[in-house]
Design a protein around this motif. Structure first.
Motif, PDB file in Angstrom:
ATOM      1  N   LEU A 322     -29.831  12.941   2.731  1.00 45.89           N
ATOM      2  CA  LEU A 322     -28.790  12.160   3.400  1.00 45.89           C
ATOM      3  C   LEU A 322     -28.741  12.544   4.877  1.00 45.89           C
ATOM      4  O   LEU A 322     -28.667  13.721   5.221  1.00 45.89           O
ATOM      5  CB  LEU A 322     -27.428  12.413   2.738  1.00 45.89           C
ATOM      6  CG  LEU A 322     -26.239  11.641   3.328  1.00 45.89           C
ATOM      7  CD1 LEU A 322     -26.395  10.144   3.104  1.00 45.89           C
ATOM      8  CD2 LEU A 322     -24.929  12.136   2.711  1.00 45.89           C
ATOM      9  N   ARG A 323     -28.784  11.537   5.753  1.00 46.06           N
ATOM     10  CA  ARG A 323     -28.814  11.802   7.189  1.00 46.06           C
ATOM     11  C   ARG A 323     -27.395  11.857   7.763  1.00 46.06           C
ATOM     12  O   ARG A 323     -26.567  10.972   7.535  1.00 46.06           O
ATOM     13  CB  ARG A 323     -29.616  10.716   7.922  1.00 46.06           C
ATOM     14  CG  ARG A 323     -31.091  10.648   7.546  1.00 46.06           C
ATOM     15  CD  ARG A 323     -31.865  11.860   8.042  1.00 46.06           C
ATOM     16  NE  ARG A 323     -31.918  11.950   9.490  1.00 46.06           N
ATOM     17  CZ  ARG A 323     -32.921  11.466  10.228  1.00 46.06           C
ATOM     18  NH1 ARG A 323     -33.957  10.865   9.650  1.00 46.06           N
ATOM     19  NH2 ARG A 323     -32.899  11.602  11.541  1.00 46.06           N
ATOM     20  N   GLU A 324     -27.152  12.909   8.551  1.00 43.45           N
ATOM     21  CA  GLU A 324     -25.841  13.068   9.194  1.00 43.45           C
ATOM     22  C   GLU A 324     -25.519  11.887  10.100  1.00 43.45           C
ATOM     23  O   GLU A 324     -24.375  11.411  10.143  1.00 43.45           O
ATOM     24  CB  GLU A 324     -25.826  14.366  10.019  1.00 43.45           C
ATOM     25  CG  GLU A 324     -24.508  14.590  10.764  1.00 43.45           C
ATOM     26  CD  GLU A 324     -24.596  15.641  11.843  1.00 43.45           C
ATOM     27  OE1 GLU A 324     -23.578  15.810  12.565  1.00 43.45           O
ATOM     28  OE2 GLU A 324     -25.654  16.276  11.985  1.00 43.45           O
ATOM     29  N   LYS A 325     -26.506  11.409  10.856  1.00 42.01           N
ATOM     30  CA  LYS A 325     -26.275  10.330  11.816  1.00 42.01           C
ATOM     31  C   LYS A 325     -25.707   9.087  11.140  1.00 42.01           C
ATOM     32  O   LYS A 325     -24.861   8.385  11.708  1.00 42.01           O
ATOM     33  CB  LYS A 325     -27.572   9.985  12.544  1.00 42.01           C
ATOM     34  CG  LYS A 325     -28.678   9.474  11.615  1.00 42.01           C
ATOM     35  CD  LYS A 325     -29.897   9.034  12.381  1.00 42.01           C
ATOM     36  CE  LYS A 325     -30.935   8.432  11.411  1.00 42.01           C
ATOM     37  NZ  LYS A 325     -32.079   7.834  12.125  1.00 42.01           N
ATOM     38  N   ASP A 326     -26.166   8.812   9.915  1.00 41.09           N
ATOM     39  CA  ASP A 326     -25.704   7.619   9.195  1.00 41.09           C
ATOM     40  C   ASP A 326     -24.269   7.786   8.706  1.00 41.09           C
ATOM     41  O   ASP A 326     -23.459   6.851   8.769  1.00 41.09           O
ATOM     42  CB  ASP A 326     -26.634   7.323   8.010  1.00 41.09           C
ATOM     43  CG  ASP A 326     -28.061   7.051   8.461  1.00 41.09           C
ATOM     44  OD1 ASP A 326     -28.231   6.488   9.565  1.00 41.09           O
ATOM     45  OD2 ASP A 326     -28.995   7.404   7.714  1.00 41.09           O
ATOM     46  N   VAL A 327     -23.953   8.988   8.240  1.00 42.28           N
ATOM     47  CA  VAL A 327     -22.586   9.272   7.792  1.00 42.28           C
ATOM     48  C   VAL A 327     -21.625   9.177   8.978  1.00 42.28           C
ATOM     49  O   VAL A 327     -20.545   8.572   8.883  1.00 42.28           O
ATOM     50  CB  VAL A 327     -22.505  10.678   7.153  1.00 42.28           C
ATOM     51  CG1 VAL A 327     -21.054  11.010   6.776  1.00 42.28           C
ATOM     52  CG2 VAL A 327     -23.408  10.768   5.927  1.00 42.28           C
ATOM     53  N   ASN A 328     -22.022   9.761  10.095  1.00 43.78           N
ATOM     54  CA  ASN A 328     -21.172   9.725  11.291  1.00 43.78           C
ATOM     55  C   ASN A 328     -20.875   8.295  11.729  1.00 43.78           C
ATOM     56  O   ASN A 328     -19.738   7.961  12.084  1.00 43.78           O
ATOM     57  CB  ASN A 328     -21.858  10.466  12.447  1.00 43.78           C
ATOM     58  CG  ASN A 328     -22.060  11.945  12.164  1.00 43.78           C
ATOM     59  OD1 ASN A 328     -21.438  12.507  11.269  1.00 43.78           O
ATOM     60  ND2 ASN A 328     -22.937  12.573  12.931  1.00 43.78           N
TER      61      ASN A 328
END
Length: 477
Positions: A322-328
């Motif tokens: 899971l990518r942090e950038k997408d969650v942010n």
């Protein structure tokens, strides 16, 4: 007001220690009455009333002002600690018995005919400083305050030459000069006197201290000539300056509007808008934006910064990828909609999966100058066991500290995450932004359980709602 809501000012009485409320229009009338140096033209008084109203609104805590220095819950106080004294009408009348009725009538007319209007720059109230007489030109802010403010640009002023403060003289004794400036000047005696350029200079003495020659006012004399002409009794003499006479043009620091200049402009047919636009550059004159129950954040601007982004971004990944950038970005978009639905203006540093450099983000923040910057991130650690919520602010940013605590507590409460506290940090986004800011580390994406939770839209929605609730809490809504 423009929304139908009356604006009340919280005033702290320094003598009684009590707080009371006063309508904004009453505050403006009283301060305008006090600040008029003489019976001005009505358009000049209107310009002053708008400047006063703008100054008060910028102080109001309801509009993100810092309020009163004496009492954290107050906007202004009665003893002038906030900049201008809020005086009881009876005391105001006593302080100006000959002029009160005429001045107060003018102030009331000016307040009524400019009701609701303030000066703004970038959508926010300006500081609206003013002074009595500029003496030919106002000042750039950096020459007085040390920093550039776009609405405080130097303008030439030919209008205040008739002011009683255009030219004046003040005499100050050398002793007073030394005491106030904490200096020591050279003292004369019979064989010495301090040289003064253009007055007494190029002194030549013999070995006994007698003056052989001296230049006085540009002419050269011998000591004997000076002695004979002035009747001193000896050519061995010195001198002590006793008083300095200062020639002064203007009154005040030269920042913002020149009041006597404004009055002359009014006499020449300019209206209050012309006057304000002349002395304050890059401004708009518009009604106060007040919030209603359905749009409680109207008039406020937020920048939401979804951390990282781009195909080759430096964001963190969870154990399953899971990518942090997408969650942010998801949380930021959700938060943006919630804030906009509450009446706020929202600017995003990125709206899609793009790599925006930190300097570019800061450039945007400092050009927009929002009420708050909220930067959204997910945390990481080499140990996958670490979990929880942390929120950061920059040292000295009191508003950021207060907001960070609210966001931390609301996320922890809503999602039952581990409380890791709110603390100060030297992060680039916090350090370089010129506004109050927080950096929210919602969860640890490197923790398997929290990564799994962050895959859920419901959990990410709750994070956005918690931040939104914290912003409403911060503004007392």
């Amino acid at each position: 007001m423009s929304s139908g809501h009356e604006i009340l000012v919280n005033i702290f009485d320094g003598q009684s220690g009590e707080m009371y409320k006063m309508r904004l229009n009453d505050v403006v009338r009283r301060i305008t009455t006090r600040e008029m140096p003489e019976c001005f033209e009505v358009e000049a008084v209107k310009a002053l009333a708008v400047a006063v109203r703008t100054w008060v609104v910028k102080k109001l805590k309801a509009f993100d002002g810092y309020g009163c220095e004496l009492n954290k819950d107050a906007d202004l106080c009665t003893d002038g600690k906030c900049g201008v004294e809020i005086t009881d009408l009876s005391l105001l009348r006593k302080s100006m018995p000959d002029d009160f009725d005429e001045f107060y009538k003018l102030a009331c007319i000016a307040e009524e005919e400019t009701a609701d209007f303030i000066m703004t720059c970038g959508g926010r109230p300006i500081a609206s400083d003013y002074h009595l007489t500029c003496g030919g030109g106002t000042e750039n802010s950096e020459d007085v305050f040390g920093n550039r403010i776009m609405y405080y640009r130097k303008v030439l002023c030919k209008y205040c030459s008739g002011s009683p403060h255009w030219d004046k003289t003040i005499e100050i004794s050398m002793q007073e000069l030394e005491d106030k400036l904490n200096i020591k000047t050279l003292k004369g005696n019979s064989t010495f006197g301090p040289e003064m350029e253009g007055i007494i200079e190029d002194v030549v003495r013999d070995d006994t201290g007698r003056i052989k020659k001296v230049k006085i006012g540009g002419r050269i004399f011998t000591g004997v000539e000076v002695n004979q002409i002035l009747g001193l009794g000896s050519s061995r003499f010195g001198w002590d300056p006793v008083v300095l006479k200062f020639k002064i043009r203007g009154q005040g620091d030269g920042i913002g509007m020149c009041l006597y200049g404004a009055n002359q402009m009014a006499k020449e047919g300019y209206n209050y808008r012309d006057i304000l636009s002349y002395y304050y550059t890059n401004i708009n004159i518009e009604p106060i934006e007040t919030a209603g129950d359905d749009i409680p954040l109207k008039g406020k601007t937020f920048i939401i910064d979804p951390g990282h982004g781009g195909e080759h971004g430096d964001d963190e990944k969870g154990p399953t990828g899971l990518r942090e950038k997408d969650v942010n970005l998801y949380i930021a978009n959700k938060l943006s909609k919630l804030l906009e639905n509450s009446g706020a203006k929202v600017v995003m540093t990125r709206n899609e999966d793009t790599d925006i450099s930190l300097p570019k983000r800061i450039e945007l923040v400092n050009s927009v100058r929002p009420n708050f910057l909220v930067s959204i991130h997910q945390n990481s650690f080499f140990s996958s066991k670490v979990s929880g919520t942390e929120v950061y602010y920059y040292r000295g940013d009191t508003e950021g500290e207060n907001m960070s605590k609210l966001i931390h507590d609301n996320i922890v409460k809503a999602l039952n995450t581990v409380s890791r506290g709110n603390r100060n940090a030297d992060f680039y986004m916090l350090r370089e932004s010129k506004v109050s800011a927080v950096s929210v580390e919602c969860m640890y994406i490197t923790n398997p359980l929290e990564e799994e939770r962050l895959k859920s839209d419901e959990v990410k929605d709750e994070i956005a709602k918690s931040i939104h609730k914290s912003i409403l809490d911060y503004y007392g809504i």
